[in-house]
Each structure stands twice: as C-alpha cells, then as structure tokens.
Design an enzyme around this catalytic site. Structure first.
Site, PDB file in Angstrom:
ATOM      1  N   CYS A   1       0.825  -1.220   0.000  1.00  0.00           N
ATOM      2  CA  CYS A   1       0.000   0.000   0.000  1.00  0.00           C
ATOM      3  C   CYS A   1       0.846   1.251   0.000  1.00  0.00           C
ATOM      4  O   CYS A   1       1.840   1.336   0.712  1.00  0.00           O
ATOM      5  CB  CYS A   1      -0.832   0.089   1.277  1.00  0.00           C
ATOM      6  SG  CYS A   1      -1.889  -1.289   1.546  1.00  0.00           S
TER       7      CYS A   1
ATOM      8  N   SER B   1       1.010 -10.069   1.921  1.00  0.00           N
ATOM      9  CA  SER B   1       2.421 -10.338   1.630  1.00  0.00           C
ATOM     10  C   SER B   1       2.931 -11.604   2.320  1.00  0.00           C
ATOM     11  O   SER B   1       3.748 -12.323   1.759  1.00  0.00           O
ATOM     12  CB  SER B   1       3.279  -9.143   2.030  1.00  0.00           C
ATOM     13  OG  SER B   1       3.126  -8.865   3.380  1.00  0.00           O
TER      14      SER B   1
END
Ligand code: XMP
Length: 487
Positions: free
Chosen positions: A312, A368
C-alpha cells in the site's frame, strides 16, 4: 457505541505491545482450539484468510486456505467468467459427495473413454444407459481398461462392472455408513442411486480420506470447501455477484479503498435488493464510525485496514489512514462482537495475528505473508546472478495492476483511470515454498500464544482480554522494542 476507545491505543500498532504471560492451563498446545467466526454464518478453525489480490488469491490459494482451515477471497481483477471458474474449481474439487459425477453412455468406445479419463484427470467413471438418461448402467475404472491391443473400438459395456454387481448407496447416505460399505467391499467408488436406479452422486475413497485427514478444513454442509470472492462496488459488480453466487461462492466481498462512503451504501443496497440475505463482507474502514456504518448497512463482517498493507502507498500518497492496531480496536469498541471484524493488512510477524485477535478482530487477512508461495498466482523468478528465487507481490492499486486491468481483454469498468495516482506498489518477495507450511507455522504460534494467555481456546482468550486489553498488554519503549525484535 459499544465502548470508548482507550487512549493508549491511539497511534499504536502491532510493534507497540507485547502480551503479558498469564498462568498456563494447557498441557499440550495441540489441544488448543482456534475456532473463530469469519462472518455472521461462516466459522473457521484457523482465523486466517488470504487477501483478494492478484498476486495472492486464485483458485489454488483458495483451495489450500480452505483445506488448512482458513479461507481465500478470489480477487476480481479478472473477467467475470474467469473469476467464476476459479470459484467453481474450489467448490468442485473436494466434497463428501460428487453431486454430478461425470458419466459416459453405453456405446462409448474404449478409445473415447481413455480420452475422457485423461481430459478430466479421473480414475474411472460411471456409465449411464443412454446419454442423458441418468440411469446407472455400470462403472468403468482405469483397471478395467483393456491393455491388450485391438480393443479400442469396443464399447465400454464389455469391460465395465455392470450395475447389478456394483455396491451402491442411497442418496443422503451418512458418511460413516458409506465408509463402512466401501471398506467392507474394498471398493474405491460408491455410486449413489435412487429407487429408480438414477445416478444421484458418487462418493470416492480419495475424498473420504482427505476429509478424515483434515477434520479442520473449512467446508460447507455438503463437504465442499469454503471460498469467498471479491466484487467491488461499481460497473459490472452485480453481474459478477450473480455469476459468483451461481457457482457457489460462500461469501461476497465488497472491497473498496474507502468503505465508509456513499459508494458502499449504494453497492450494499443493490446487492441486498438483488440477492437478499447472501453472506456479505464489506470493507475497508479504519475508524469506529466506519465500522458502525458498515454494521448499520447490514454487513456480515467488517474488514478493517486503511494503508497498513505492504503493497500500500495510501498513507504515503494521501496521508489518510489509522495505525492498524488502533483501527482494529476502534472498530471493536464500536461494534463489539455483534459483527465479526477482519483485520486486513500490516501483519508482518505471526505474533501480529494474535494481537489483532485479542484486541478486536475475529480473523486476519494476509497478503504479503502468503505471497511468494507455490499457491500464489505468478511464476517463480530466479536471479541469474545469485540463484535466489523470488515472486512478485503487488498492491491492487499499483501502477502495474492498474495497467493490467485497463488493458485486459475485458477491461473492468471500474478500473482506475490513469489520471488517478497509484496507491499501491509492486515488489519482489522471496520464494517461500508451500503456503501449507506457513499456515502450519501460524497455527502453531497462535496456539502457543493462547497458552501464554492462560486459556485453552482462542475464544476464551478473546473473551478474557477483549473488555480490557491494556491489563494484558505491555507498551514498549524503543529499547524494549529493540530487545524484543532486533536479532
Ligand atoms: P499485507 O500487509 O498483508 O496487506 O500485505 C494486504 C492488504 O493490503 C491492501 N491492499 C492495498 N492497499 N493500495 C492500498 O492502499 C493497494 O494497492 C493495495 N493492494 C492491497 C488490501 O487490503 C490487502 O488485503
């Protein structure tokens, strides 16, 4: 408002606290139950879901997640038919009963049967009387196929076990009884037929064994794996929702960057008007007001997190966001246990999962941490110099993902226009092998954490800690943080 946010949570996230060990009560960590609520109707044995991102969740990841007790949300950066096919693959892959078993009619040649078996990657199939009749004529397994030459044009009925000699069961046969019959007769396939001799299903030894080995898998009432799918809030989202529900998605996810918005209200109202009481997860929000808003709209789970994710750039680009542990706590203070909270993004270490759960979340969404695995979409890249293996992880609003959506054969109507600055980025992550190993590790660490909390179940640990987490948390100085995490 359920409770007022404790000021000590303001500006805080996972790295800011440790959990104060409590008197242990379990002898074996294996006995610790991690059962949790994902949403109003869905339960998981592992409180972890995989992110709806194109570098994290396709069919393979969703299947692995559900087999291990979590669940995957298939991303929506795909044409509707392709996303629906991914969901269907997960739903069809395992089940106690194959409801519509593959069949061939009498008269099919051995040559055709061989092609059929290879195409569908099966070990045998039911034979029906006439095409489409649904009337069981026999069973042809790999072992029945003639291995001597010259029989390729012979019809399958010359080699199959005829219906009269088959062990079968009635539709709805209890699992234990099916298992008993299969074991007693040493058979691997049990066709289910009704009183008229029509095929109503098939139970295979492979599926029975899989269900037994993994009692913690996330399954629906028919034994099919649970799977969720993202739909967005604009463009083709209703069409997408219809297709995903048709193929059996267990939960829809309206996932937009700013979930506390008019766009979300309109989307939820449209979905409810068209599809009624389907399981609907909504996000993302990062404040008490945002969580209360989604609850009022009738979300079945509230997804929390603005900008903590590794891919992000929202906070960097816009300055908007709330530190993730504060956001989770705010959300819980607003809605309590009336609607489950999914803490989405920012988990870097396994301990973060536990902190999220005891401060308010019922489950945690990972991006992730699960990328870089065999089950995540994308191939492994090998550095020719060092031989290091890597995979790509990218934010869904990364320039690369946005461009892919814009230039895909069937562009999404809500794909971001190029003049909207990207709020995500792409990176390479180390290749990590199977996600199953990562999930086992998280499961183990969570069980240990529950035992440090002095409880035998995650549910009990949450009940104890949630009303006043600060009694159990130690705020860290920067020296204490170094002592804890720097190695
Ligand atoms: P982790 O930290 O587990 O986070 O990798 C996964 C979550 O990150 C969010 N996400 C994004 N957020 N821009 C954002 O601001 C993006 O491009 C983006 N892509 C994913 C998402 O909530 C995901 O579950």
């Amino acid at each position: 408002m359920h409770q007022v946010l404790e000021p000590a949570f303001v500006g805080r996230t996972y790295g800011d606290f440790l959990f104060r060990p409590q008197v242990g009560v379990v002898d074996s960590r294996r006995a610790v139950s991690l059962t949790t609520r994902l949403s109003r109707r869905l339960r998981l044995e592992l409180p972890v879901v995989s992110a709806n991102m194109d570098s994290v969740t396709g069919a393979r990841m969703a299947e692995a997640m559900a087999l291990e007790g979590g669940m995957g949300f298939v991303h929506r950066g795909l044409p509707i038919a392709v996303q629906a096919e991914a969901v269907q693959r997960v739903k069809r892959r395992h089940g106690y009963v194959v409801e519509q078993p593959l069949c061939l009619p009498r008269g099919t040649t051995i040559r055709e049967a061989r092609v059929f078996i290879a195409t569908h990657n099966i070990t045998g199939m039911l034979i029906e009387d006439a095409r489409g009749s649904g009337r069981l004529a026999g069973l042809l397994s790999n072992r029945d196929l003639p291995w001597v030459e010259g029989r390729e044009e012979h019809p399958v009925e010359q080699f199959m076990t005829p219906a009269a000699r088959l062990v079968t069961g009635p539709p709805g046969i209890p699992m234990e009884e099916a298992e008993r019959r299969m074991f007693e007769h040493r058979i691997e396939k049990l066709p289910l037929v009704d009183a008229e001799g029509r095929i109503r299903g098939l139970i295979t030894k492979k599926d029975v064994i899989l269900a037994r080995r993994r009692p913690y898998s996330s399954r629906d009432a028919k034994g099919h794996l649970l799977v969720g799918a993202a739909i967005g809030a604009r463009g083709d989202f209703l069409e997408r929702a219809a297709e995903l529900l048709r193929v059996g998605a267990d939960a829809l996810l309206i996932d937009i960057a700013h979930g506390h918005s008019h766009a979300m209200r309109e989307a939820v109202e449209a979905v409810r008007a068209k599809f009624g009481d389907v399981e609907l997860v909504c996000g993302n929000v990062a404040t008490a007001e945002g969580a209360a808003f989604l609850k009022e709209l009738g979300a079945d789970a509230v997804k929390v997190g603005v900008g903590p994710g590794r891919g992000c750039r929202t906070r960097l680009e816009t300055g908007a966001g709330v530190p993730q542990l504060q956001a989770v706590r705010e959300a819980w203070c607003a809605v309590g246990e009336t609607v489950p909270i999914i803490a989405d993004g920012g988990v870097r270490d396994d301990k973060d999962v536990f902190l999220a759960l005891i401060c308010g979340a019922s489950s945690v969404m990972l991006g992730s941490l699960l990328s870089g695995t065999d089950e995540a979409p994308g191939s492994v890249i090998e550095d020719p110099g060092t031989g290091e293996k890597r995979k790509i992880y990218r934010g869904m609003a990364s320039p690369q993902a946005v461009l892919d959506a814009l230039y895909s054969a069937e562009p999404r109507e809500d794909a971001l226009a190029v003049d909207v600055p990207a709020e995500g980025q792409e990176m390479q992550v180390p290749y990590r092998g199977s996600v199953v190993d990562i999930l086992s590790r998280i499961r183990g660490h969570l069980r240990s954490a529950v035992s440090y909390a002095g409880e035998a179940t995650l549910a009990a640990a949450r009940t104890k800690v949630l009303p006043d987490p600060l009694r159990y948390l130690v705020p860290l100085s920067s020296a204490a943080r170094d002592e804890s995490y720097e190695r």
